[in-house]
Design an enzyme around this catalytic site. Structure first.
Site, PDB file in Angstrom:
ATOM      1  N   GLU A  11       0.824  -1.203   0.000  1.00 55.42           N
ATOM      2  CA  GLU A  11       0.000   0.000   0.000  1.00 55.42           C
ATOM      3  C   GLU A  11       0.861   1.257   0.000  1.00 55.42           C
ATOM      4  O   GLU A  11       1.691   1.464   0.891  1.00 55.42           O
ATOM      5  CB  GLU A  11      -0.935   0.013   1.219  1.00 55.42           C
ATOM      6  CG  GLU A  11      -1.834   1.240   1.243  1.00 55.42           C
ATOM      7  CD  GLU A  11      -2.871   1.204   2.351  1.00 55.42           C
ATOM      8  OE1 GLU A  11      -2.749   0.354   3.255  1.00 55.42           O
ATOM      9  OE2 GLU A  11      -3.802   2.038   2.311  1.00 55.42           O
TER      10      GLU A  11
ATOM     11  N   GLU B  66     -12.443   2.314   3.743  1.00 53.87           N
ATOM     12  CA  GLU B  66     -11.646   2.391   4.959  1.00 53.87           C
ATOM     13  C   GLU B  66     -11.939   3.703   5.675  1.00 53.87           C
ATOM     14  O   GLU B  66     -11.897   4.774   5.074  1.00 53.87           O
ATOM     15  CB  GLU B  66     -10.161   2.321   4.575  1.00 53.87           C
ATOM     16  CG  GLU B  66      -9.242   2.116   5.740  1.00 53.87           C
ATOM     17  CD  GLU B  66      -7.803   1.905   5.281  1.00 53.87           C
ATOM     18  OE1 GLU B  66      -7.168   0.984   5.780  1.00 53.87           O
ATOM     19  OE2 GLU B  66      -7.329   2.669   4.424  1.00 53.87           O
TER      20      GLU B  66
ATOM     21  N   HIS C 262      -4.512   8.481   0.783  1.00 52.60           N
ATOM     22  CA  HIS C 262      -3.077   8.790   0.661  1.00 52.60           C
ATOM     23  C   HIS C 262      -2.763   9.463  -0.674  1.00 52.60           C
ATOM     24  O   HIS C 262      -1.943  10.388  -0.737  1.00 52.60           O
ATOM     25  CB  HIS C 262      -2.247   7.511   0.820  1.00 52.60           C
ATOM     26  CG  HIS C 262      -2.394   6.885   2.166  1.00 52.60           C
ATOM     27  ND1 HIS C 262      -1.840   7.412   3.297  1.00 52.60           N
ATOM     28  CD2 HIS C 262      -3.071   5.771   2.571  1.00 52.60           C
ATOM     29  CE1 HIS C 262      -2.150   6.660   4.348  1.00 52.60           C
ATOM     30  NE2 HIS C 262      -2.893   5.658   3.937  1.00 52.60           N
TER      31      HIS C 262
ATOM     32  N   ARG D   4     -11.002  10.930   6.156  1.00 54.92           N
ATOM     33  CA  ARG D   4     -11.314   9.558   6.540  1.00 54.92           C
ATOM     34  C   ARG D   4     -12.721   9.410   7.136  1.00 54.92           C
ATOM     35  O   ARG D   4     -12.998   8.483   7.880  1.00 54.92           O
ATOM     36  CB  ARG D   4     -10.260   8.989   7.489  1.00 54.92           C
ATOM     37  CG  ARG D   4      -8.891   8.918   6.855  1.00 54.92           C
ATOM     38  CD  ARG D   4      -7.958   7.994   7.596  1.00 54.92           C
ATOM     39  NE  ARG D   4      -7.436   6.969   6.722  1.00 54.92           N
ATOM     40  CZ  ARG D   4      -6.265   6.350   6.894  1.00 54.92           C
ATOM     41  NH1 ARG D   4      -5.512   6.626   7.913  1.00 54.92           N
ATOM     42  NH2 ARG D   4      -5.872   5.427   6.067  1.00 54.92           N
TER      43      ARG D   4
ATOM     44  N   ASP E 204      -4.555   3.794  -2.298  1.00 53.63           N
ATOM     45  CA  ASP E 204      -5.559   4.268  -1.336  1.00 53.63           C
ATOM     46  C   ASP E 204      -5.844   5.731  -1.649  1.00 53.63           C
ATOM     47  O   ASP E 204      -4.918   6.555  -1.682  1.00 53.63           O
ATOM     48  CB  ASP E 204      -4.983   4.096   0.081  1.00 53.63           C
ATOM     49  CG  ASP E 204      -5.905   4.607   1.177  1.00 53.63           C
ATOM     50  OD1 ASP E 204      -6.516   5.678   1.012  1.00 53.63           O
ATOM     51  OD2 ASP E 204      -5.983   3.938   2.227  1.00 53.63           O
ATOM     52  N   THR E 205      -7.110   6.061  -1.866  1.00 53.32           N
ATOM     53  CA  THR E 205      -7.457   7.426  -2.293  1.00 53.32           C
ATOM     54  C   THR E 205      -7.118   8.477  -1.233  1.00 53.32           C
ATOM     55  O   THR E 205      -6.792   9.616  -1.568  1.00 53.32           O
ATOM     56  CB  THR E 205      -8.959   7.539  -2.644  1.00 53.32           C
ATOM     57  OG1 THR E 205      -9.740   7.159  -1.496  1.00 53.32           O
ATOM     58  CG2 THR E 205      -9.314   6.648  -3.824  1.00 53.32           C
TER      59      THR E 205
ATOM     60  N   HIS F 162      -8.053   0.916  -1.722  1.00 51.44           N
ATOM     61  CA  HIS F 162      -8.758   1.445  -0.550  1.00 51.44           C
ATOM     62  C   HIS F 162      -9.467   2.728  -0.924  1.00 51.44           C
ATOM     63  O   HIS F 162      -8.867   3.596  -1.584  1.00 51.44           O
ATOM     64  CB  HIS F 162      -7.778   1.771   0.585  1.00 51.44           C
ATOM     65  CG  HIS F 162      -7.500   0.627   1.496  1.00 51.44           C
ATOM     66  ND1 HIS F 162      -6.449   0.636   2.389  1.00 51.44           N
ATOM     67  CD2 HIS F 162      -8.145  -0.561   1.678  1.00 51.44           C
ATOM     68  CE1 HIS F 162      -6.465  -0.506   3.082  1.00 51.44           C
ATOM     69  NE2 HIS F 162      -7.466  -1.254   2.652  1.00 51.44           N
TER      70      HIS F 162
HETATM   71 MN    MN Z   1      -5.519   2.320   3.344  1.00 51.24          MN
END
Ligand code: MN
Length: 290
Positions: free
Chosen positions: A147, A241, A183, A212, A180-181, A206
């Site tokens: 990731e 997530e 990040h 978040r 992961d969008t 993710h």
């Molecule tokens: Mn993630």
């Protein structure tokens, strides 16, 4: 067709028997196909109960984790690398027993802020360990996904391009890319190019909002992200997530810097995210097909 999943930490902070039950039943009830289990403690994981709950609720499972310093396979100290490798091997074996397809997350690095860049030796140690681990994982039908996370959580891979170079240095070429969008929104210039550039390697996704919390209430450009997934015909898992200190334990709260809470009702959050993700996929599918 991608399976749509939900991270277990939306539901439970502890994955004892009760936590497993709440997380797996909640994920199924919210309309998902898949649950991602944070298997941080493979020695105390109830594999038989997990198997039964998955069957009873019609879900499949994947797993993710972030390494601690004492399990960091990118350490310069070979004894730490060996310990981390042994730990990940145990998680892979649990996943084999669960017929799971993926182990993802920050499995290549300690997940924490660093105050210097990674050394060549650290990078090489991690790549060598991932080469051995991904070969073992293949015997269990499990794919490893590294990731890409933001600069405050690792100094090894922070962008998709960076990750492609890193992956190309892993012996055997089996370890793959996990985007992961949340990040990406911090580190990438846009949400389209990293997906297109990583098309051959992308194995896991993710979906997280910029803060978040509830999808669609932050600044992530989900429209371009889902268009890019459609463009590359991505069919791997897509997993929601989100974290709240109402749910997760104090260790994870600290590791993920959850200093404010954007929700307290995991069931409502998860059902909303499931609909949001499926609606985005429907929208781009109809663009691509007509
Ligand atoms: Mn993630």
């Amino acid at each position: 067709m991608s399976l749509i999943g939900c991270h277990g930490s939306v539901w439970a902070g502890k994955f004892d028997d009760e936590g497993l039950r709440i997380a797996i039943e909640g994920t199924a009830k919210a309309g998902y196909d898949l649950i991602e289990l944070p298997i941080f403690d493979p020695d105390n994981w109830n594999v038989e109960l997990t198997k039964k709950l998955l069957v009873d609720n019609g879900l499949v499972a994947t797993a993710s984790l972030g390494l601690t310093d004492d399990l960091n396979i990118s350490s310069e100290d070979p004894t730490v690398v060996a310990r981390g490798e042994e730990h990940l091997r145990k998680v892979i074996d649990i996943l084999g027993a669960l017929n799971s397809t993926h182990l993802v997350g920050v499995i290549y690095s300690a997940m924490r802020k660093n105050f210097r860049a990674a050394t060549e030796l650290e990078v090489r140690h991690g790549q060598e360990a991932l080469g051995r681990l991904s070969e073992h994982a293949a015997t269990q039908g499990v794919t490893l996904g590294c990731e890409v996370v933001n600069r405050y959580e690792t100094n090894i891979i922070n962008t998709g391009r960076n990750a492609l170079t890193y992956l190309s240095g892993i012996p055997g070429g089996r370890a793959r890319l996990h985007l992961d969008t949340y990040h990406m929104n911090i580190e990438e210039s846009d949400m389209w190019q990293p997906v297109v550039d990583g098309a051959e390697q992308l194995t896991y996704v993710h979906i997280g909002e910029s803060h978040r919390g509830y999808l669609g209430t932050g600044s992530v450009d989900f429209d371009n992200f889902f268009r890019a997934l459609a463009r590359i015909s991505y069919d791997g898992p897509i997993v929601f997530e989100s974290f709240s200190s109402v749910i997760v334990d104090p260790g994870m709260t600290a590791a993920l810097a959850i200093w404010r809470n954007l929700w307290d009702d995991g069931a409502d959050l998860a059902a909303h995210a499931n609909t949001f993700i499926r609606n985005k996929i429907r929208a781009v599918e109809t663009i691509e097909l007509h």
